[in-house]
Design an enzyme around this catalytic site. Structure first.
Site, PDB file in Angstrom:
ATOM      1  N   HIS A 376     -39.489   2.847  -6.120  1.00 14.51           N
ATOM      2  CA  HIS A 376     -38.042   2.667  -6.147  1.00 14.51           C
ATOM      3  C   HIS A 376     -37.332   3.831  -6.837  1.00 14.51           C
ATOM      4  O   HIS A 376     -36.103   3.972  -6.740  1.00 14.51           O
ATOM      5  CB  HIS A 376     -37.712   1.363  -6.881  1.00 14.51           C
ATOM      6  CG  HIS A 376     -36.467   0.691  -6.371  1.00 14.51           C
ATOM      7  ND1 HIS A 376     -35.481   1.364  -5.690  1.00 14.51           N
ATOM      8  CD2 HIS A 376     -36.044  -0.598  -6.448  1.00 14.51           C
ATOM      9  CE1 HIS A 376     -34.510   0.522  -5.367  1.00 14.51           C
ATOM     10  NE2 HIS A 376     -34.822  -0.680  -5.822  1.00 14.51           N
ATOM     11  N   ASP A 380     -34.591   3.850  -1.945  1.00 14.99           N
ATOM     12  CA  ASP A 380     -33.706   2.714  -2.189  1.00 14.99           C
ATOM     13  C   ASP A 380     -34.141   1.528  -1.338  1.00 14.99           C
ATOM     14  O   ASP A 380     -34.819   1.679  -0.312  1.00 14.99           O
ATOM     15  CB  ASP A 380     -32.258   3.076  -1.855  1.00 14.99           C
ATOM     16  CG  ASP A 380     -31.706   4.142  -2.789  1.00 14.99           C
ATOM     17  OD1 ASP A 380     -32.150   4.184  -3.959  1.00 14.99           O
ATOM     18  OD2 ASP A 380     -30.848   4.922  -2.347  1.00 14.99           O
TER      19      ASP A 380
END
Length: 405
Positions: A376, A380
């Site tokens: 992450h 995204d």
């Protein structure tokens, strides 16, 4: 003349290795290009072959010792004769040498894995039927010989314990301690590293496999005939779908190097393969340029090499994205762990028939859960979900792969 037996030259990604198995003892006759010793690294097992005919004179590094690149392992006396028991008359010497050479020639038809199994289980190497090319005895042949030996007479000879894992009887409180292989230790290290250094997240979806299954059933025989026995499986469709999705979402195909993001203009897809030594991930180079037949053929070749311990470091180095198929073992759903420095991994699972709502009707369809684990820090949630949806759309409508839509 003494010839030094040295460890292979390791690439930069491999710091050192461990002496796994000596296939010869001091005094044994050795033929040129015959396997002498196996060196296990955290990626592959590397074979060290004899440079000339002779006799193994000395072992400097024993099994289990750590060795560095090009470090001395032992010495070989070139052109020497095998050391027999107390030297008798000169007459039997030629016969002994001939026997040693015959034995060495016989050993040459055994694969390294088969040779190790034969030695551990006290098998007569000449009595093992070989099913490999040119009568070569494969690992499967050796395992079958072990089973055949065990089946007829359990109360054979009271030989010392075998090196294999014992089968414990009910109620036994026996323990067996064995050292962890370098590959297994490295896998553990990298998994812990990935979970502790990444902001790892997993997103899930499901795909209707019926279009791919129908396409495969329609053309699999013709495909195998045209491509010289290469079978059409599901993995090639997933690899092609993944490479197309990677073009659309380059962040999933990137890696983090310090404070930099490295975007790759190619798709080197790692395919997780299970082996006796643990999980290995050989790489399909430029998978975006490969045909379905090339993908299937290369994966099949990697599978055979993994079983025989023949994968090279070059075949397992690199990779920009990984696909893992736990479905072959029956896994219905799992969260794969990213293989650093990559930033994403796709997990395939078991195809399971489930009732699905289609146009207001309940239809039984072959469904597969897909999982995408990603870092992450770079990817995204929207990008990860869109990437997985793109793979789902491409698989449920394979024509999109041809039309690039």
């Amino acid at each position: 003349m003494a010839i030094e037996i040295k460890a292979p030259t390791f690439p930069e990604s491999v710091a050192d290795g461990t002496v796994a198995t000596w296939h010869k003892k001091p005094g044994d006759a050795v033929k040129r290009d015959e396997l002498i010793v196996d060196i296990e690294t955290d990626k592959v097992v590397m074979e060290v072959l004899a440079e000339a005919d002779g006799v193994l004179a000395e072992i400097v590094k024993n099994e289990g010792d750590t060795v560095l690149s090009s470090e001395l392992l032992g010495t070989l006396s070139e052109g020497g004769a095998a050391v027999a028991a107390p030297a008798a008359a000169a007459a039997p010497a030629p016969a002994a040498a001939a026997a040693a050479l015959a034995a060495a020639a016989e050993e040459a038809i055994l694969s390294p894995a088969a040779r190790k199994i034969a030695a551990e289980n006290d098998l007569d190497r000449n009595a093992i039927p070989g099913t490999g090319k040119g009568g070569r005895v494969t690992k499967e042949d050796a395992v079958a010989a072990v089973e055949a030996k065990k089946a007829p007479a359990p109360a054979a000879k009271p030989v010392a314990p075998a090196a294999e894992a014992p089968i414990f009887a009910v109620g036994d409180r026996v323990e067996k301690r064995v050292p962890m292989t370098r590959l297994r230790a490295k896998i553990a290290e990298r998994l812990v590293e990935a979970q502790s250094s990444m902001a790892m997240l997993t997103t899930y979806n499901e795909v209707n496999m019926k279009p791919i299954m129908d396409l495969r059933n329609k053309y699999k025989d013709l495909f195998e005939k045209k491509h010289n026995g290469v079978r059409l499986g599901f993995m090639s469709f997933f690899v092609k779908a993944a490479t197309e999705a990677l073009k659309r979402f380059p962040g999933v195909n990137a890696s983090i190097d310090g404070n930099d993001i490295v975007y790759h203009g190619y798709s080197d897809v790692g395919v997780a393969v299970s082996s006796d030594r643990g999980l290995v991930v050989p790489v399909l180079r430029n998978a975006e340029l490969m045909s379905l037949a090339e993908i299937e053929g290369t994966i099949a070749s990697y599978g055979r090499k993994a079983k025989e311990g023949k994968l090279t470091i070059e075949e397992m180095t690199g990779g920009t994205f990984t696909i893992s198929n736990g479905g072959v073992f029956g896994s219905l759903l799992s969260s794969p762990i990213v293989n650093p420095p990559q930033t994403a991994i796709l997990g395939m699972h078991k195809i399971q028939e489930r009732p699905m709502a289609v146009n207001g009707q309940v239809v039984i369809l072959p469904m597969m859960y897909l999982a995408l684990s990603y870092d992450h820090r770079l990817i995204d949630g929207k990008e990860a979900v869109s990437f997985l949806v793109a793979i789902k759309d491409l698989l449920e409508d394979p024509a999109r792969l041809l039309l690039d839509v």
